[in-house]
Scaffold this active site. Structure first.
Site, PDB file in Angstrom:
ATOM      1  CG  PHE A 148     -49.091 -16.898   0.176  1.00  0.00           C
ATOM      2  CD1 PHE A 148     -48.083 -17.023  -0.773  1.00  0.00           C
ATOM      3  CD2 PHE A 148     -48.734 -16.705   1.499  1.00  0.00           C
ATOM      4  CE1 PHE A 148     -46.746 -16.976  -0.402  1.00  0.00           C
ATOM      5  CE2 PHE A 148     -47.402 -16.659   1.885  1.00  0.00           C
ATOM      6  CZ  PHE A 148     -46.401 -16.789   0.929  1.00  0.00           C
ATOM      7  CG  PHE A 245     -51.775 -23.849  -9.510  1.00  0.00           C
ATOM      8  CD1 PHE A 245     -52.512 -24.001  -8.352  1.00  0.00           C
ATOM      9  CD2 PHE A 245     -51.724 -22.600 -10.099  1.00  0.00           C
ATOM     10  CE1 PHE A 245     -53.188 -22.936  -7.773  1.00  0.00           C
ATOM     11  CE2 PHE A 245     -52.399 -21.519  -9.536  1.00  0.00           C
ATOM     12  CZ  PHE A 245     -53.137 -21.702  -8.372  1.00  0.00           C
ATOM     13  CB  ALA A 248     -53.595 -27.754 -20.180  1.00  0.00           C
ATOM     14  CB  CYS A 256     -49.876 -12.450  -8.401  1.00  0.00           C
ATOM     15  SG  CYS A 256     -50.542 -11.469  -7.077  1.00  0.00           S
ATOM     16  CE  LYS A 315     -58.669 -15.945  -9.583  1.00  0.00           C
ATOM     17  NZ  LYS A 315     -58.009 -16.687  -8.532  1.00  0.00           N
TER      18      LYS A 315
HETATM   19  C1  UDX Z   1     -52.170 -15.909  -7.427  1.00  0.00           C
HETATM   20  C2  UDX Z   1     -51.692 -16.845  -6.309  1.00  0.00           C
HETATM   21  O1  UDX Z   1     -52.428 -18.072  -6.360  1.00  0.00           O
HETATM   22  C3  UDX Z   1     -51.841 -16.170  -4.966  1.00  0.00           C
HETATM   23  O2  UDX Z   1     -51.316 -17.018  -3.955  1.00  0.00           O
HETATM   24  C4  UDX Z   1     -51.065 -14.848  -5.008  1.00  0.00           C
HETATM   25  O3  UDX Z   1     -51.135 -14.184  -3.800  1.00  0.00           O
HETATM   26  C5  UDX Z   1     -51.592 -13.960  -6.122  1.00  0.00           C
HETATM   27  O4  UDX Z   1     -51.471 -14.677  -7.371  1.00  0.00           O
HETATM   28  P1  UDX Z   1     -54.494 -15.172  -8.495  1.00  0.00           P
HETATM   29  O5  UDX Z   1     -53.657 -14.452  -9.498  1.00  0.00           O
HETATM   30  O6  UDX Z   1     -55.635 -14.481  -7.868  1.00  0.00           O
HETATM   31  O7  UDX Z   1     -53.561 -15.696  -7.301  1.00  0.00           O
HETATM   32  O8  UDX Z   1     -55.119 -16.456  -9.211  1.00  0.00           O
HETATM   33  P2  UDX Z   1     -54.836 -18.019  -9.349  1.00  0.00           P
HETATM   34  O9  UDX Z   1     -56.075 -18.737  -9.024  1.00  0.00           O
HETATM   35  O10 UDX Z   1     -53.614 -18.435  -8.629  1.00  0.00           O
HETATM   36  O11 UDX Z   1     -54.613 -18.144 -10.932  1.00  0.00           O
HETATM   37  C6  UDX Z   1     -53.605 -17.417 -11.604  1.00  0.00           C
HETATM   38  C7  UDX Z   1     -53.648 -17.673 -13.086  1.00  0.00           C
HETATM   39  O12 UDX Z   1     -53.241 -18.997 -13.399  1.00  0.00           O
HETATM   40  C8  UDX Z   1     -55.033 -17.512 -13.724  1.00  0.00           C
HETATM   41  O13 UDX Z   1     -54.884 -16.846 -14.953  1.00  0.00           O
HETATM   42  C9  UDX Z   1     -55.509 -18.929 -13.949  1.00  0.00           C
HETATM   43  O14 UDX Z   1     -56.405 -19.030 -15.032  1.00  0.00           O
HETATM   44  C10 UDX Z   1     -54.189 -19.629 -14.237  1.00  0.00           C
HETATM   45  N1  UDX Z   1     -54.202 -21.070 -13.924  1.00  0.00           N
HETATM   46  C11 UDX Z   1     -54.332 -21.461 -12.631  1.00  0.00           C
HETATM   47  C12 UDX Z   1     -54.055 -22.013 -14.940  1.00  0.00           C
HETATM   48  O15 UDX Z   1     -53.931 -21.666 -16.128  1.00  0.00           O
HETATM   49  N2  UDX Z   1     -54.037 -23.332 -14.600  1.00  0.00           N
HETATM   50  C13 UDX Z   1     -54.139 -23.779 -13.326  1.00  0.00           C
HETATM   51  O16 UDX Z   1     -54.093 -24.994 -13.113  1.00  0.00           O
HETATM   52  C14 UDX Z   1     -54.302 -22.806 -12.302  1.00  0.00           C
END
Ligand code: UDX
Length: 424
Positions: A148, A245, A248, A256, A315
């Site tokens: 994760f 999470f 917006a 992932c 990100k």
């Molecule tokens: C994710 C999962 O969190 C992790 O547990 C899994 O193993 C792999 O996928 P990751 O893809 O590295 O991790 O990034 P994460 O920080 O979860 O963000 C994912 C995407 O969601 C990013 O594009 C981020 O910008 C977006 N995001 C995240 C939002 O748009 N809003 C939020 O509130 C949180």
């Protein structure tokens, strides 16, 4: 313990290095000779904060090799952490996992644990068991142990997990794997193989759902004149919802969420389940990426307009471009004849290989000179902390499309900047 990790990609390498830091002896196996030779020189193939230092610190407990045969026999636990990329129909490509399983099945010794960390659909671990049984008659156990880790905070996430999930049909095997994770002092969820495999897809898809949900509320907020920051705060303080999470923006990207949502949809379809919510999650995310362009086109003609793009990685704290909204946005801007100056502290080089027409700047402010509009795509600290007076003075036309809601709207408006966020 003595550990072997197949696959020195993102998950494999972070897992290996963190396990070495927990005082285990770890061998990393990969078929990519140049990657292994670089790792032996201390060169990490991707950007992840703290990883270089942790490799250096644990180099006496780490071994990087392409030679699986002579390194596998002594390992008590063998992790498989190779990629499961998306196939055109959305399903996970399992050939790399099965190649490794086939390979190691010829080199096993009694009582080894084979732990699948790669994200795999339900039934994959059982299929791996069958492959091994064909080639090896000794005792072994296949376990599922999804990861994760978030890019950018992967070491922290490994060392401070909310939980560790172990799927197995053999209790003694799960005890040995749990012993490896004991120093992390977190809850361990032990379950059957298939449930463990599904926990990974369910978790990522649920988080993606939260994001598409809040993005839809943000789009509505804009229409009715509400503020998404306050709405997320008001919702997130409810313990049943939680604050994370709910940010917006222009949608989720990365290696992932997009892939796992599509794979879960494929798994559902194969099992005659019409997973309506998840289809919508995916659709909302696709359209959310286009919002900055729509906002921009409502304000100016893109042909020959100077557009500053800040942030290219999907990100902050990563150079990963997989499913990065920046790629869709750059492509569209270029197709419409815009002139782009872009900045990103680590992902620039990779984007340069795709879009040579873009001018890449060494600082955010240089990208802003004479710009007709600024689009914020990644919330790097340098972007969050932009000096808005300086921004206003540098731009030819002070228009900001804040795709991550990171700038101070009040301050920007007061300075005479036209500020357009997402739902605020
Ligand atoms: C994710 C999962 O969190 C992790 O547990 C899994 O193993 C792999 O996928 P990751 O893809 O590295 O991790 O990034 P994460 O920080 O979860 O963000 C994912 C995407 O969601 C990013 O594009 C981020 O910008 C977006 N995001 C995240 C939002 O748009 N809003 C939020 O509130 C949180």
């Amino acid at each position: 313990m003595k550990i072997a990790v197949y696959g020195s990609g993102y998950v494999g390498l972070v897992t290996a290095v963190c396990l070495a830091d927990l005082k285990n002896q770890v061998t990393c196996i990969d078929i990519d000779e140049s990657k292994i030779s670089n790792l032996n020189k201390g060169l990490v193939p991707f950007f992840e904060p703290g990883l270089d230092e942790l490799i250096q610190k644990n180099k006496s407990r780490l071994n990087f090799t392409i030679d699986a045969k002579s390194n596998l026999k002594s390992a008590e636990i063998i992790f498989i952490a190779v990629g499961t990329p998306q196939r055109p129909d959305g399903s996970a490509e399992l050939k790399y996992v099965f190649q490794v399983v086939e390979d190691l099945s010829h080199n096993l010794t009694d009582n080894q644990l084979i732990v699948i960390k790669s994200t795999v659909p339900p039934g994959t671990c059982q299929a791996a068991e069958e492959i091994i049984k064909k080639n090896f008659s000794g005792k072994f156990a296949v376990l599922s142990n999804p990861e994760f880790l978030r890019q950018g905070s992967a070491i922290y996430d490994f060392m401070n997990p909310d939980r560790v999930v172990i799927g197995t049909s053999k209790e003694s095997a799960s005890k040995l794997l749990a012993k490896l994770y004991a120093p992390l002092k977190c809850p361990i969820v032990t379950t059957d193989l298939i449930s463990s495999e599904l926990i990974k897809y369910a978790s990522n898809s649920f988080l993606a759902t939260k994001i598409s949900f809040i993005n839809s509320i943000a789009n509505l907020s804009e229409k009715v004149g509400a503020n998404i920051d306050d709405i997320a705060k008001g919702m997130g303080l409810d313990k049943r919802i939680g604050p994370l999470f709910l940010k917006a923006g222009i949608g989720y990207g990365g290696s992932c969420f997009p892939k796992d949502v599509k794979a879960l949809l494929n798994i559902s379809q194969t099992n005659n389940i019409d997973f309506k919510i998840l289809k919508a999650v995916d659709e909302v995310n696709e359209s959310q990426r286009l919002i900055p362009l729509q906002k921009l086109e409502a304000k100016l003609t893109l042909k020959n307009a100077n557009i500053a793009v800040l942030g290219l990685a999907f990100k902050p704290d990563t150079d990963d471009l997989r499913e990065a909204p920046s790629l869709t946005i750059l492509k569209s801007l270029l197709a419409k004849g815009a002139k782009i100056k872009a900045w990103d502290p680590v992902a620039e080089e990779k984007v340069r290989e795709i879009y040579q027409e873009v001018i890449y700047c060494p600082s955010p402010y240089e990208a802003l000179e004479d710009a007709d509009a600024l689009i914020i795509i990644t919330e790097w600290p340098q972007v969050k902390n932009l000096n808005l007076t300086k921004v206003k003075n540098l731009m030819r036309n002070p228009l900001i499309i804040d795709g991550r809601n990171v700038l101070n709207k009040k301050q920007a408006t007061k300075l005479g900047i036209t500020y357009l966020g997402i739902g605020r």
